[in-house]
Design a protein around this motif. Structure first.
Motif, mmCIF file in Angstrom:
data_model
loop_
_atom_site.group_PDB
_atom_site.id
_atom_site.type_symbol
_atom_site.label_atom_id
_atom_site.label_comp_id
_atom_site.label_asym_id
_atom_site.label_seq_id
_atom_site.Cartn_x
_atom_site.Cartn_y
_atom_site.Cartn_z
ATOM 1 N N PHE A 36 0.806 -1.226 0.000
ATOM 2 C CA PHE A 36 0.000 0.000 0.000
ATOM 3 C C PHE A 36 0.841 1.280 0.000
ATOM 4 C CE2 PHE A 36 -3.220 -3.040 1.671
ATOM 5 C CZ PHE A 36 -4.122 -2.912 0.622
ATOM 6 N N PRO A 37 1.958 1.369 0.733
ATOM 7 C CA PRO A 37 2.764 2.598 0.654
ATOM 8 C C PRO A 37 3.328 2.853 -0.739
ATOM 9 C CG PRO A 37 3.357 1.331 2.600
ATOM 10 C CD PRO A 37 2.454 0.467 1.786
ATOM 11 N N ILE A 38 3.791 1.808 -1.409
ATOM 12 C CA ILE A 38 4.339 1.990 -2.762
ATOM 13 C C ILE A 38 3.256 2.477 -3.717
ATOM 14 C CG2 ILE A 38 5.298 0.760 -4.741
ATOM 15 C CD1 ILE A 38 6.903 -0.917 -2.843
ATOM 16 N N HIS A 39 2.082 1.884 -3.615
ATOM 17 C CA HIS A 39 0.974 2.316 -4.479
ATOM 18 C C HIS A 39 0.562 3.747 -4.149
ATOM 19 C CE1 HIS A 39 -3.263 1.659 -6.250
ATOM 20 N NE2 HIS A 39 -2.402 1.755 -7.230
ATOM 21 N N LEU A 40 0.587 4.107 -2.873
ATOM 22 C CA LEU A 40 0.274 5.478 -2.476
ATOM 23 C C LEU A 40 1.237 6.463 -3.129
ATOM 24 C CD1 LEU A 40 -1.196 7.602 -0.733
ATOM 25 C CD2 LEU A 40 0.371 7.023 1.135
ATOM 26 N N LEU A 261 9.957 5.716 -2.964
ATOM 27 C CA LEU A 261 10.326 4.804 -4.049
ATOM 28 C C LEU A 261 9.163 4.617 -5.018
ATOM 29 C CD1 LEU A 261 12.308 2.014 -2.143
ATOM 30 C CD2 LEU A 261 13.219 3.586 -3.864
ATOM 31 N N GLY A 262 7.943 4.484 -4.478
ATOM 32 C CA GLY A 262 6.777 4.342 -5.341
ATOM 33 C C GLY A 262 6.598 5.534 -6.258
ATOM 34 N N THR A 263 6.843 6.716 -5.735
ATOM 35 C CA THR A 263 6.723 7.930 -6.558
ATOM 36 C C THR A 263 7.762 7.948 -7.670
ATOM 37 O OG1 THR A 263 5.937 9.116 -4.602
ATOM 38 C CG2 THR A 263 6.609 10.450 -6.478
ATOM 39 N N THR A 264 8.990 7.539 -7.365
ATOM 40 C CA THR A 264 10.055 7.574 -8.385
ATOM 41 C C THR A 264 9.791 6.595 -9.527
ATOM 42 O OG1 THR A 264 11.420 5.901 -7.246
ATOM 43 C CG2 THR A 264 11.766 8.203 -6.635
ATOM 44 N N THR A 265 8.995 5.534 -9.288
ATOM 45 C CA THR A 265 8.729 4.569 -10.355
ATOM 46 C C THR A 265 7.915 5.174 -11.497
ATOM 47 O OG1 THR A 265 6.686 3.724 -9.341
ATOM 48 C CG2 THR A 265 8.755 2.648 -8.702
ATOM 49 N N LEU A 266 7.239 6.311 -11.235
ATOM 50 C CA LEU A 266 6.394 6.926 -12.264
ATOM 51 C C LEU A 266 7.206 7.448 -13.448
ATOM 52 C CD1 LEU A 266 3.860 8.890 -10.018
ATOM 53 C CD2 LEU A 266 3.427 6.796 -11.316
ATOM 54 N N SER A 267 8.508 7.632 -13.265
ATOM 55 C CA SER A 267 9.334 8.088 -14.383
ATOM 56 C C SER A 267 9.563 6.971 -15.397
ATOM 57 C CB SER A 267 10.682 8.594 -13.867
ATOM 58 O OG SER A 267 11.388 7.544 -13.217
ATOM 59 N N GLN A 281 7.281 -4.199 -10.090
ATOM 60 C CA GLN A 281 7.976 -3.341 -11.045
ATOM 61 C C GLN A 281 9.275 -2.804 -10.458
ATOM 62 O OE1 GLN A 281 4.925 -0.422 -11.692
ATOM 63 N NE2 GLN A 281 3.961 -1.536 -13.384
ATOM 64 N N LEU A 282 9.209 -2.368 -9.215
ATOM 65 C CA LEU A 282 10.372 -1.784 -8.552
ATOM 66 C C LEU A 282 11.517 -2.780 -8.461
ATOM 67 C CD1 LEU A 282 11.533 0.597 -6.785
ATOM 68 C CD2 LEU A 282 10.573 -0.603 -4.818
#
Length: 465
Positions: A36-40, A261-267, A281-282
């Protein structure tokens, strides 16, 4: 009556505190705490900081307060937290909490998350159902064996499984820090998080179920601390509270890193359907094919520690209140029931758990706060009754609104939703229980503190007559 004295009168060593804190960390940190934190982070994008603050309130502060509630009231489980409202309410609340974090939703999720994210991608699609059946059977078999002897729980979780999990997790963190995918500050936020990131993060914290678990784990933690010789209620409470602070602080740090880390995956990736996909994915980005094996190991270890805590707490609490059935029989029932529910699959479990969480969390939050501050009003049942009573209607409305469309979008569901939106403040934010609970608190506390004054006035009037 003379208070029970400590079997171990000496202060605990730092090593003892570390073991208890590590055990509590392992009990708390499970499936939802990773995904849940990564998805957040993916949902919040550049608004991740404010969303993180909201998430930390319900996913860290509230679980800490639940541990403190157990300590302050010297409770031994969730039953004692609801006891000021009478034995019937306390028993019903205990059963609902354990059913939610136990065989209906929380405990099955500890098996379905590591399978769906870590193991299923390695299997052909035709083997998915058979694979889940075999994996969940082995998983809950291990949980049963570890929990079979209550004295094994602290040693196995605190000294073995939890340190192994942390070693694996921080290896992923190190890769993320040394070679970030992108800048978190430059990622787009989804529509919901552009204007209400704090409150959406707050509600996402419900999914961890940790505030509910903290109440249920009370008996497990109290038992473990007693094994260290702290049998005096006040000493036991102090150790439990300190361990809770250490454990939840560590969890909070991990949440911040996971959300970032979850936010950085959006790139590199689009917003995923759920946190399990995002975590996959991470790890795949940094470790390739080997990442799947690491991911399966990481998730299985951390989820097994939580499953051990959940099945043990369930068996301990139910054996205490229904003693004709042994601890081990309740343990076997819990593991078998969780195994059965797990085979419905992760998506179904998450879909149907949300309504129950929206119903139970307001009750859990007000009862935790009432317990923490209960010394100020002597655990007056009137205060409890008014606060919980005023919380009931909005909690029921939140539950209906969170049901799948077959319920929430029916004529009945839409009518209740319209009433909720027009009558209760903060309904659009999922916080419509706050104002009624506050009114109940004002009325209850006012009655509690004015009651002696009114009693003296009545006595004086009767004397004059």
């Amino acid at each position: 009556m003379k208070e029970l004295q400590d079997l171990n009168p000496n202060p605990l060593r730092k090593r003892d505190y570390f073991v208890v804190s590590s055990m509590l960390f392992g009990l708390f940190f499970g499936a939802g705490n990773l995904i849940f934190p990564i998805h957040l982070g993916q949902l919040a994008g550049s608004h991740w900081v404010l969303a993180t603050v909201g998430f930390l309130v319900t996913a860290v502060l509230l679980p800490l307060l639940s541990v403190l509630a157990v300590s302050v009231t010297r409770s031994e489980g969730v039953y004692d937290i609801g006891k000021p409202l009478g034995p019937a309410f306390a028993l019903a609340f205990m059963i609902m909490i354990h059913a939610t974090i136990g065989p209906l939703f929380g405990t099955p999720r500890t098996a379905t998350v590591p399978f769906s994210v870590g193991v299923q991608p390695l299997l052909p699609s035709s083997m998915a159902h058979v694979g889940l059946l075999l994996f969940s059977a082995v998983f809950f078999g291990l949980a049963f064996l570890i929990s079979f002897r209550e004295s094994n729980i602290m040693t196995t979780v605190g000294k073995v499984l939890n340190p192994l999990f942390l070693l694996l997790l921080f290896s992923v963190f190190l890769l993320g820090f040394t070679n970030p995918m992108g800048s978190a500050a430059k990622q787009a936020a989804t529509t919901a998080y552009q204007h209400a990131s704090f409150f959406n993060g707050f509600l996402q914290g419900y999914n961890t179920m940790d505030a509910l678990a903290g109440l249920a784990f009370g008996v497990t933690v109290v038992t473990a601390v007693r094994q260290l010789g702290k049998t005096k209620p006040s000493s036991n409470a102090k150790v439990t509270a300190k361990a809770g602070v250490f454990a939840t602080t560590a969890i909070g740090f991990i949440y911040v890193v996971l959300i970032w880390l979850g936010t950085t995956t959006l790139s590199t990736y689009k917003v995923s359907a759920d946190g399990g996909v995002a975590f996959n994915q991470l790890v795949t980005y940094y470790l390739g094919g080997f990442g799947h094996a690491l991911l399966a190991t990481l998730l299985t270890v951390t989820c097994l520690t939580t499953a051990v805590g959940l099945v043990a707490a369930f068996a301990q609490d139910f054996h205490k209140h229904f003693p004709k059935v042994s601890y081990r029989a309740w343990l076997g029932f819990m593991c078998l029931a969780s195994f059965g529910t797990a085979n419905f699959g992760l998506d179904t479990i998450i879909q149907w758990s949300t309504p129950m969480l929206m119903f139970l969390y307001p009750f859990a939050m007000v009862l935790i706060l009432l317990s923490v501050f209960s010394p100020l009003f002597d655990r007056d049942p009137v205060v409890y009754a008014l606060v919980v009573g005023f919380t009931t209607v909005p909690a029921l409305l939140d539950m209906v609104a969170a049901f799948p469309p077959v319920v929430s979008q029916s004529a009945f569901g839409l009518a209740l939703g319209s009433f909720q939106a027009h009558v209760l403040p903060f309904a659009s934010l999922g916080m419509d229980w706050v104002a009624p609970a506050a009114i109940g608190a004002v009325l209850g506390l006012g009655y509690h503190f004015l009651r002696p004054v009114l009693g003296r006035v009545r006595t004086t009037s009767s004397q004059k007559e």
